[in-house]
Design a protein around this motif. Structure first.
Motif, mmCIF file in Angstrom:
data_model
loop_
_atom_site.group_PDB
_atom_site.id
_atom_site.type_symbol
_atom_site.label_atom_id
_atom_site.label_comp_id
_atom_site.label_asym_id
_atom_site.label_seq_id
_atom_site.Cartn_x
_atom_site.Cartn_y
_atom_site.Cartn_z
ATOM 1 N N ASP A 1 34.789 52.737 44.688
ATOM 2 C CA ASP A 1 33.988 53.425 43.675
ATOM 3 C C ASP A 1 34.870 53.912 42.548
ATOM 4 O O ASP A 1 35.626 54.870 42.741
ATOM 5 C CB ASP A 1 33.240 54.589 44.322
ATOM 6 N N PRO A 2 34.776 53.310 41.358
ATOM 7 C CA PRO A 2 33.920 52.173 41.059
ATOM 8 C C PRO A 2 34.663 50.841 41.231
ATOM 9 O O PRO A 2 35.839 50.844 41.582
ATOM 10 C CB PRO A 2 33.611 52.400 39.583
ATOM 11 N N VAL A 3 33.968 49.760 40.961
ATOM 12 C CA VAL A 3 34.583 48.440 40.816
ATOM 13 C C VAL A 3 34.379 48.009 39.372
ATOM 14 O O VAL A 3 33.273 48.117 38.841
ATOM 15 C CB VAL A 3 33.968 47.416 41.782
ATOM 16 N N THR A 4 35.436 47.557 38.766
ATOM 17 C CA THR A 4 35.427 47.273 37.332
ATOM 18 C C THR A 4 35.973 45.880 37.060
ATOM 19 O O THR A 4 36.947 45.460 37.689
ATOM 20 C CB THR A 4 36.280 48.294 36.580
ATOM 21 N N TRP A 5 35.363 45.204 36.111
ATOM 22 C CA TRP A 5 35.880 43.925 35.623
ATOM 23 C C TRP A 5 36.537 44.169 34.266
ATOM 24 O O TRP A 5 35.965 44.832 33.385
ATOM 25 C CB TRP A 5 34.770 42.894 35.476
ATOM 26 N N GLN B 1 45.353 42.794 24.365
ATOM 27 C CA GLN B 1 45.390 43.767 25.439
ATOM 28 C C GLN B 1 44.213 43.561 26.390
ATOM 29 O O GLN B 1 43.160 43.047 25.997
ATOM 30 C CB GLN B 1 45.351 45.189 24.866
ATOM 31 N N ARG B 2 44.410 43.994 27.605
ATOM 32 C CA ARG B 2 43.330 43.948 28.576
ATOM 33 C C ARG B 2 42.218 44.881 28.122
ATOM 34 O O ARG B 2 42.488 45.997 27.641
ATOM 35 C CB ARG B 2 43.854 44.354 29.944
ATOM 36 N N GLU B 3 40.975 44.439 28.301
ATOM 37 C CA GLU B 3 39.857 45.267 27.867
ATOM 38 C C GLU B 3 38.779 45.329 28.946
ATOM 39 O O GLU B 3 38.613 44.415 29.754
ATOM 40 C CB GLU B 3 39.244 44.737 26.561
ATOM 41 N N PHE B 4 38.080 46.410 28.929
ATOM 42 C CA PHE B 4 36.999 46.682 29.855
ATOM 43 C C PHE B 4 35.817 45.758 29.586
ATOM 44 O O PHE B 4 35.448 45.528 28.422
ATOM 45 C CB PHE B 4 36.576 48.146 29.698
ATOM 46 N N VAL B 5 35.206 45.235 30.663
ATOM 47 C CA VAL B 5 34.019 44.407 30.533
ATOM 48 C C VAL B 5 32.792 45.132 31.102
ATOM 49 O O VAL B 5 31.799 45.325 30.412
ATOM 50 C CB VAL B 5 34.183 43.047 31.245
ATOM 51 N N ALA B 6 32.890 45.521 32.381
ATOM 52 C CA ALA B 6 31.755 46.176 33.035
ATOM 53 C C ALA B 6 32.231 46.856 34.307
ATOM 54 O O ALA B 6 33.256 46.473 34.886
ATOM 55 C CB ALA B 6 30.664 45.162 33.360
ATOM 56 N N SER B 7 31.479 47.861 34.735
ATOM 57 C CA SER B 7 31.806 48.550 35.980
ATOM 58 C C SER B 7 30.531 48.915 36.713
ATOM 59 O O SER B 7 29.449 49.003 36.117
ATOM 60 C CB SER B 7 32.644 49.805 35.715
ATOM 61 N N SER C 1 36.862 33.797 26.302
ATOM 62 C CA SER C 1 37.908 33.168 27.104
ATOM 63 C C SER C 1 39.005 34.170 27.447
ATOM 64 O O SER C 1 39.334 35.039 26.635
ATOM 65 C CB SER C 1 38.525 31.985 26.342
ATOM 66 N N GLY C 2 39.543 34.031 28.641
ATOM 67 C CA GLY C 2 40.616 34.899 29.072
ATOM 68 C C GLY C 2 40.692 34.960 30.582
ATOM 69 O O GLY C 2 39.938 34.274 31.281
ATOM 70 N N VAL C 3 41.592 35.783 31.064
ATOM 71 C CA VAL C 3 41.708 36.016 32.499
ATOM 72 C C VAL C 3 40.882 37.244 32.849
ATOM 73 O O VAL C 3 41.103 38.328 32.300
ATOM 74 C CB VAL C 3 43.177 36.218 32.914
ATOM 75 N N TYR C 4 39.957 37.051 33.750
ATOM 76 C CA TYR C 4 39.074 38.137 34.189
ATOM 77 C C TYR C 4 39.589 38.683 35.514
ATOM 78 O O TYR C 4 39.750 37.933 36.479
ATOM 79 C CB TYR C 4 37.650 37.626 34.319
ATOM 80 N N SER C 5 39.813 39.981 35.530
ATOM 81 C CA SER C 5 40.390 40.622 36.712
ATOM 82 C C SER C 5 39.477 41.722 37.219
ATOM 83 O O SER C 5 38.788 42.386 36.456
ATOM 84 C CB SER C 5 41.759 41.221 36.387
ATOM 85 N N CYS C 6 39.553 41.894 38.514
ATOM 86 C CA CYS C 6 38.760 42.912 39.182
ATOM 87 C C CYS C 6 39.661 44.106 39.503
ATOM 88 O O CYS C 6 40.816 43.930 39.911
ATOM 89 C CB CYS C 6 38.192 42.298 40.462
ATOM 90 N N HIS C 7 39.138 45.276 39.311
ATOM 91 C CA HIS C 7 39.856 46.510 39.629
ATOM 92 C C HIS C 7 38.966 47.370 40.507
ATOM 93 O O HIS C 7 37.748 47.439 40.313
ATOM 94 C CB HIS C 7 40.208 47.260 38.347
#
Length: 115
Positions: A32-36, A44-50, A91-97
């Motif tokens: 809690d939470p899980v974020t993409w 720079q890495r940027e927030f997509v959704a959580s 386009s890019g690398v999508y990572s889970c946090h």
């Protein structure tokens, strides 16, 4: 320790859709939470959704709102990111946090959108 494994990336034409999955080594209900996030080359890495652990609250970046859905897939124990109407700039690398006592990151999955 929590391991996160992303999958579902690939090459898609503009206007297409992809569904990414983040599979943790523990129950998604404990995270809690899980974020993409995403990172394009040279940016720079940027927030997509959580999404919160209870799944009750989702947040989206402005560029994702209206064409992206983040959801908990409880039977598969994954947090999925559905993306529609994809654009080359997606386009890019999508990572889970994920956060549980401390921060955890996956290795990421490549998304390439061709024009």
């Amino acid at each position: 320790q929590v391991q996160l494994v992303e999958s579902g990336g690939g090459l898609v034409q503009a206007g297409g859709s992809l569904r990414l999955s983040c599979a943790p080594s523990t129950s998604i209900l404990t995270l809690d939470p899980v974020t993409w996030f995403r990172q394009a080359p040279g940016k720079q890495r940027e927030f997509v959704a959580s999404i919160t652990g209870g799944g009750g609250t989702q947040r989206y970046a402005e560029f994702a709102r209206g064409r992206t859905v983040i959801l908990r897939n409880v039977p598969n124990n994954t947090v999925d990111l559905e993306m529609h109407n994809l654009k080359p700039e997606d386009s890019g690398v999508y990572s889970c946090h994920a956060f549980r006592v401390k921060n955890y990151w996956g290795q990421g999955t490549q998304v390439t959108v061709s024009s």
